[in-house]
Scaffold this active site. Sequence first.
Site, PDB file in Angstrom:
ATOM      1  N   SER A 224       0.787  -1.730   0.129  1.00 23.34           N
ATOM      2  CA  SER A 224      -0.205  -0.018  -0.069  1.00 23.34           C
ATOM      3  C   SER A 224       1.019   1.200  -0.034  1.00 23.34           C
ATOM      4  O   SER A 224       1.676   1.368   0.432  1.00 23.34           O
ATOM      5  CB  SER A 224      -1.161  -0.384   1.291  1.00 23.34           C
ATOM      6  OG  SER A 224      -0.033   0.080   2.398  1.00 23.34           O
ATOM      7  N   SER A 225       0.465   2.424  -0.804  1.00 29.06           N
ATOM      8  CA  SER A 225       0.918   3.331  -0.439  1.00 29.06           C
ATOM      9  C   SER A 225       1.390   3.405   1.221  1.00 29.06           C
ATOM     10  O   SER A 225       2.593   4.618   1.185  1.00 29.06           O
ATOM     11  CB  SER A 225       0.144   4.973  -1.461  1.00 29.06           C
ATOM     12  OG  SER A 225       0.375   4.341  -2.834  1.00 29.06           O
ATOM     13  N   ARG A 226       0.373   4.178   2.025  1.00 27.53           N
ATOM     14  CA  ARG A 226       0.870   4.007   2.946  1.00 27.53           C
ATOM     15  C   ARG A 226       1.583   3.436   4.148  1.00 27.53           C
ATOM     16  O   ARG A 226       2.682   4.924   4.788  1.00 27.53           O
ATOM     17  CB  ARG A 226      -1.113   3.144   4.193  1.00 27.53           C
ATOM     18  CG  ARG A 226      -0.741   4.043   5.694  1.00 27.53           C
ATOM     19  CD  ARG A 226      -1.787   3.681   6.488  1.00 27.53           C
ATOM     20  NE  ARG A 226      -1.286   2.269   6.056  1.00 27.53           N
ATOM     21  CZ  ARG A 226      -0.974   1.188   6.688  1.00 27.53           C
ATOM     22  NH1 ARG A 226       0.122   1.690   8.295  1.00 27.53           N
ATOM     23  NH2 ARG A 226      -0.509  -0.015   6.592  1.00 27.53           N
ATOM     24  N   GLY A 228       4.479   2.021   1.892  1.00 28.02           N
ATOM     25  CA  GLY A 228       5.412   2.760   1.210  1.00 28.02           C
ATOM     26  C   GLY A 228       5.705   4.310   1.245  1.00 28.02           C
ATOM     27  O   GLY A 228       7.074   4.435   1.746  1.00 28.02           O
ATOM     28  N   GLU A 246       6.514  -0.360  -4.971  1.00 28.54           N
ATOM     29  CA  GLU A 246       5.208  -0.440  -6.115  1.00 28.54           C
ATOM     30  C   GLU A 246       4.070  -0.265  -5.145  1.00 28.54           C
ATOM     31  O   GLU A 246       3.536  -0.939  -4.171  1.00 28.54           O
ATOM     32  CB  GLU A 246       5.695  -1.960  -6.589  1.00 28.54           C
ATOM     33  CG  GLU A 246       6.836  -1.986  -7.539  1.00 28.54           C
ATOM     34  CD  GLU A 246       7.460  -0.978  -8.194  1.00 28.54           C
ATOM     35  OE1 GLU A 246       6.849  -0.495  -9.237  1.00 28.54           O
ATOM     36  OE2 GLU A 246       8.795  -1.462  -8.316  1.00 28.54           O
ATOM     37  N   CYS A 280      -4.131  -3.689  -7.918  1.00 31.45           N
ATOM     38  CA  CYS A 280      -3.432  -1.790  -7.780  1.00 31.45           C
ATOM     39  C   CYS A 280      -3.909  -1.734  -8.818  1.00 31.45           C
ATOM     40  O   CYS A 280      -3.853  -0.372  -8.775  1.00 31.45           O
ATOM     41  CB  CYS A 280      -2.107  -2.297  -7.612  1.00 31.45           C
ATOM     42  SG  CYS A 280      -0.909  -3.218  -8.360  1.00 31.45           S
TER      43      CYS A 280
HETATM   44  N1  LIG Z   1       1.931  -1.100  -8.449  1.00 34.75           N
HETATM   45  C1  LIG Z   1       1.578  -2.392  -7.690  1.00 34.75           C
HETATM   46  O1  LIG Z   1       2.721  -3.149  -8.093  1.00 34.75           O
HETATM   47  C2  LIG Z   1       1.377  -3.445  -6.598  1.00 34.75           C
HETATM   48  C3  LIG Z   1       0.399  -2.592  -5.180  1.00 34.75           C
HETATM   49  N2  LIG Z   1      -0.415  -2.480  -4.503  1.00 34.75           N
HETATM   50  C4  LIG Z   1      -1.142  -2.752  -3.627  1.00 34.75           C
HETATM   51  O2  LIG Z   1      -1.196  -3.213  -2.515  1.00 34.75           O
HETATM   52  C5  LIG Z   1      -1.937  -3.004  -1.294  1.00 34.75           C
HETATM   53  C6  LIG Z   1      -2.663  -4.415  -0.959  1.00 34.75           C
HETATM   54  O3  LIG Z   1      -1.300  -5.357   0.153  1.00 34.75           O
HETATM   55  P1  LIG Z   1      -0.902  -4.982   1.091  1.00 34.75           P
HETATM   56  O4  LIG Z   1      -0.494  -6.556   1.593  1.00 34.75           O
HETATM   57  O5  LIG Z   1      -2.285  -4.718   1.643  1.00 34.75           O
HETATM   58  O6  LIG Z   1       0.191  -3.934   1.496  1.00 34.75           O
HETATM   59  P2  LIG Z   1       0.520  -3.447   3.097  1.00 34.75           P
HETATM   60  O7  LIG Z   1       1.034  -2.146   2.397  1.00 34.75           O
HETATM   61  O8  LIG Z   1      -0.131  -3.788   3.931  1.00 34.75           O
HETATM   62  O9  LIG Z   1       1.816  -4.935   2.977  1.00 34.75           O
HETATM   63  C7  LIG Z   1       2.564  -4.521   2.699  1.00 34.75           C
HETATM   64  C8  LIG Z   1       3.963  -5.197   3.224  1.00 34.75           C
HETATM   65  O10 LIG Z   1       4.460  -4.646   3.610  1.00 34.75           O
HETATM   66  C9  LIG Z   1       4.359  -5.380   5.575  1.00 34.75           C
HETATM   67  N3  LIG Z   1       4.115  -4.187   6.381  1.00 34.75           N
HETATM   68  C10 LIG Z   1       3.144  -3.180   6.375  1.00 34.75           C
HETATM   69  N4  LIG Z   1       3.588  -2.383   7.400  1.00 34.75           N
HETATM   70  C11 LIG Z   1       4.488  -2.411   7.395  1.00 34.75           C
HETATM   71  C12 LIG Z   1       5.359  -0.982   8.359  1.00 34.75           C
HETATM   72  N5  LIG Z   1       4.701  -0.273   8.809  1.00 34.75           N
HETATM   73  N6  LIG Z   1       7.003  -1.523   7.916  1.00 34.75           N
HETATM   74  C13 LIG Z   1       7.425  -2.090   7.409  1.00 34.75           C
HETATM   75  N7  LIG Z   1       6.332  -3.456   7.011  1.00 34.75           N
HETATM   76  C14 LIG Z   1       5.363  -3.269   7.104  1.00 34.75           C
HETATM   77  C15 LIG Z   1       3.764  -6.360   5.393  1.00 34.75           C
HETATM   78  O11 LIG Z   1       3.538  -7.063   6.295  1.00 34.75           O
HETATM   79  C16 LIG Z   1       3.526  -6.619   4.335  1.00 34.75           C
HETATM   80  O12 LIG Z   1       4.747  -7.537   4.001  1.00 34.75           O
HETATM   81  C17 LIG Z   1      -3.132  -2.136  -1.966  1.00 34.75           C
HETATM   82  O13 LIG Z   1      -2.879  -0.950  -1.867  1.00 34.75           O
HETATM   83  C18 LIG Z   1      -2.513  -2.627  -3.207  1.00 34.75           C
HETATM   84  O14 LIG Z   1      -2.616  -1.385  -4.005  1.00 34.75           O
HETATM   85  C19 LIG Z   1      -0.950  -4.662  -4.731  1.00 34.75           C
HETATM   86  C20 LIG Z   1      -0.346  -5.383  -5.768  1.00 34.75           C
HETATM   87  C21 LIG Z   1       0.624  -4.727  -6.860  1.00 34.75           C
HETATM   88  O1  LIG Z   2       4.400  -7.351 -11.951  1.00 34.35           O
HETATM   89  C1  LIG Z   2       4.833  -8.137 -12.982  1.00 34.35           C
HETATM   90  O2  LIG Z   2       5.050  -8.724 -13.687  1.00 34.35           O
HETATM   91  C2  LIG Z   2       3.561  -7.306 -14.515  1.00 34.35           C
HETATM   92  C3  LIG Z   2       2.489  -6.523 -13.390  1.00 34.35           C
HETATM   93  C4  LIG Z   2       1.211  -7.234 -12.736  1.00 34.35           C
HETATM   94  O3  LIG Z   2       1.287  -9.166 -12.752  1.00 34.35           O
HETATM   95  N1  LIG Z   2       0.087  -6.878 -12.821  1.00 34.35           N
HETATM   96  C5  LIG Z   2      -1.192  -7.899 -12.284  1.00 34.35           C
HETATM   97  C6  LIG Z   2      -1.066  -7.594 -10.984  1.00 34.35           C
HETATM   98  C7  LIG Z   2      -0.999  -6.581 -10.694  1.00 34.35           C
HETATM   99  C8  LIG Z   2      -1.688  -6.246  -8.858  1.00 34.35           C
HETATM  100  O4  LIG Z   2      -1.679  -6.600  -7.823  1.00 34.35           O
HETATM  101  O5  LIG Z   2      -2.204  -5.186  -9.045  1.00 34.35           O
HETATM  102  C9  LIG Z   2      -2.353  -7.304 -12.648  1.00 34.35           C
HETATM  103  O6  LIG Z   2      -1.948  -5.855 -13.756  1.00 34.35           O
HETATM  104  O7  LIG Z   2      -2.603  -7.146 -13.268  1.00 34.35           O
END
Ligand SMILES: NC(=O)C1=CN([C@@H]2O[C@H](COP(=O)(O)OP(=O)(O)OC[C@H]3O[C@@H](n4cnc5c(N)ncnc54)[C@H](O)[C@@H]3O)[C@@H](O)[C@H]2O)C=CC1
Ligand SMILES: O=C(O)CCC(=O)N[C@@H](CCC(=O)O)C(=O)O
Length: 490
Positions: A224-226, A228, A246, A280
């Site tokens: 998540s952006s939060r 990140g 990401e 995402c």
């Molecule tokens: N741009 C991209 O490639 C992608 C982005 N996402 C984004 O990921 C989010 C969903 O995934 P979540 O698992 O909920 O994300 P999350 O940010 O809650 O967790 C991601 C990882 O960070 C760890 N984490 C959480 N808080 C932390 C902190 N304060 N310090 C260090 N590590 C911490 C978690 O345990 C986990 O391993 C959505 O916002 C989605 O858009 C998901 C897939 C692809």
């Molecule tokens: O990371 C890659 O190899 C390509 C990007 C990808 O697989 N995107 C998927 C999943 C992204 C997500 O978790 O939201 C997509 O665009 O559907």
Amino acid sequence: MSTQAHFIAGQWTAGLGHDIQSIDPAKKAVIWSAKSASSEQIDLAVKSARQAFLGWSDTTFEERLSIAKRYAQLLTDNKPALALAIAQETGKPLWETATEVAAMIGKIGISEKAYQDRTGTVENPMPVGKAFIRHKPHGVVAVFGPYNFPGHLPNGHIVPALLAGNTIVFKPSDLTPLVAEKMVQLWEQAGLPAGVLNLVQGEVETGKALAAHHDIDGLFFTGSSRTGKLLHEQFAGHPGKILALEMGGNNPLIVKDVKDIDAAVHDIVQSAFVTSGQRCTCARRLFIKNDAQGDALLNRLVEVTKQIKVGQYDDDEQPFMGAMISKQAASGMAKAQAELQQLGGVSLVELQHMDTESGFVSPGIIDVTKIIDSMPDEEHFGPLLKVCRYDDFDAAIDHANNTSFGLSAGFLGDSQEDYQHFFKRIRAGIVNWNRPITGASSAAPFGGIGDSGNHRASAYYAADYCAFPVASVELDKVTLPGTLSPGLTF
Ligand SMILES: NC(=O)C1=CN([C@@H]2O[C@H](COP(=O)(O)OP(=O)(O)OC[C@H]3O[C@@H](n4cnc5c(N)ncnc54)[C@H](O)[C@@H]3O)[C@@H](O)[C@H]2O)C=CC1
Ligand SMILES: O=C(O)CCC(=O)N[C@@H](CCC(=O)O)C(=O)O
């Protein structure tokens, strides 16, 4: 059930932290439990990665690749079991988790090509000697994964990082420890030397301790952006450490003048509701023209959405959507919908938390035309699509850009001129025309701008953040130059 949950220095070991578990959000059953890694174990994992680094980075690319290829073969051999584990842990239907494993397998060939293409060796002749561009691994990197693609997305950092010669400490999402464990077991079976890939399991505090460890050279994060942004703050003042982020999106889709309404509705549904809206790249905001064709499209979208099959991941007749990751995530979506309704949004299809003890929700559509300027710019990570009707194409594009995020965006329309205009104006890292905005290819760069990333795109460009370039000018013996600088006498 698992007790030996952590893989440190080539040994599976029990955690010394607190109790953690993984719950199947569809069947409501505990499927994995263990103790989290203590801070001493996190330290040991980093130390073991550090110890393994010189040996691993001294291997040839071909040696590293042959292990990665064995891992790909093991993924193929274990595809049904891994697809089932992903389904159990995330609730995603089996048809979809099989495609996740396929993407994991495909990642090896793509990363091999990307390594050569983006970070290979370049040799240029010079009047005296030769110039080289080569790449070196950073060292010990931490990989953080999200829950929505617990295999594919961490795999997308791990494979290129290992191929480049880095060693890793992997901290998966605490919601998907089982899949992480299975992945690491396959790397172990593939013959990865001890310490090259370490696994530490745990919740936020595990992530914080690993990210704060003084001896990591970088961190590759998908989430998540939060989170990140917190990591970005934590890395401030450490310019020498590489941070690849990401993150999420608040992705827009604009529809204008389409002949084939069903085809457009298909692309909208695929963009908004696949993976129960937990990608995402999912469309969160849909802009539809305020005319008769727009009315027809919206009516059809409502009709099709109401018929979307939601069900168990292992149903014989597979559903389009499975459960969301947890009952908390599902109730969070119902809450987000209620807040938008409170602000003045009008539900066209109400999202329902179908069984409040599970992650099952039905997809929802809410008309936010009246609150488009006042609603919060938030990523609602689930199957809730916000619709806004527009009169003016440029105003719709301005609204589409009115977000701090910039991951994916799409235009559905038959006019190439309209698309070119949209492409010029829209700000996002993934911009599609008449295709869903989910399902991005691993053979292309994958990343966004604004709060969606830090300009270190993943997928095909992951090779870039896995190694640093080294420029060299080389001559095989020390030689006096033919022309000396003024003022020098030899
Ligand atoms: N741009 C991209 O490639 C992608 C982005 N996402 C984004 O990921 C989010 C969903 O995934 P979540 O698992 O909920 O994300 P999350 O940010 O809650 O967790 C991601 C990882 O960070 C760890 N984490 C959480 N808080 C932390 C902190 N304060 N310090 C260090 N590590 C911490 C978690 O345990 C986990 O391993 C959505 O916002 C989605 O858009 C998901 C897939 C692809
Ligand atoms: O990371 C890659 O190899 C390509 C990007 C990808 O697989 N995107 C998927 C999943 C992204 C997500 O978790 O939201 C997509 O665009 O559907």
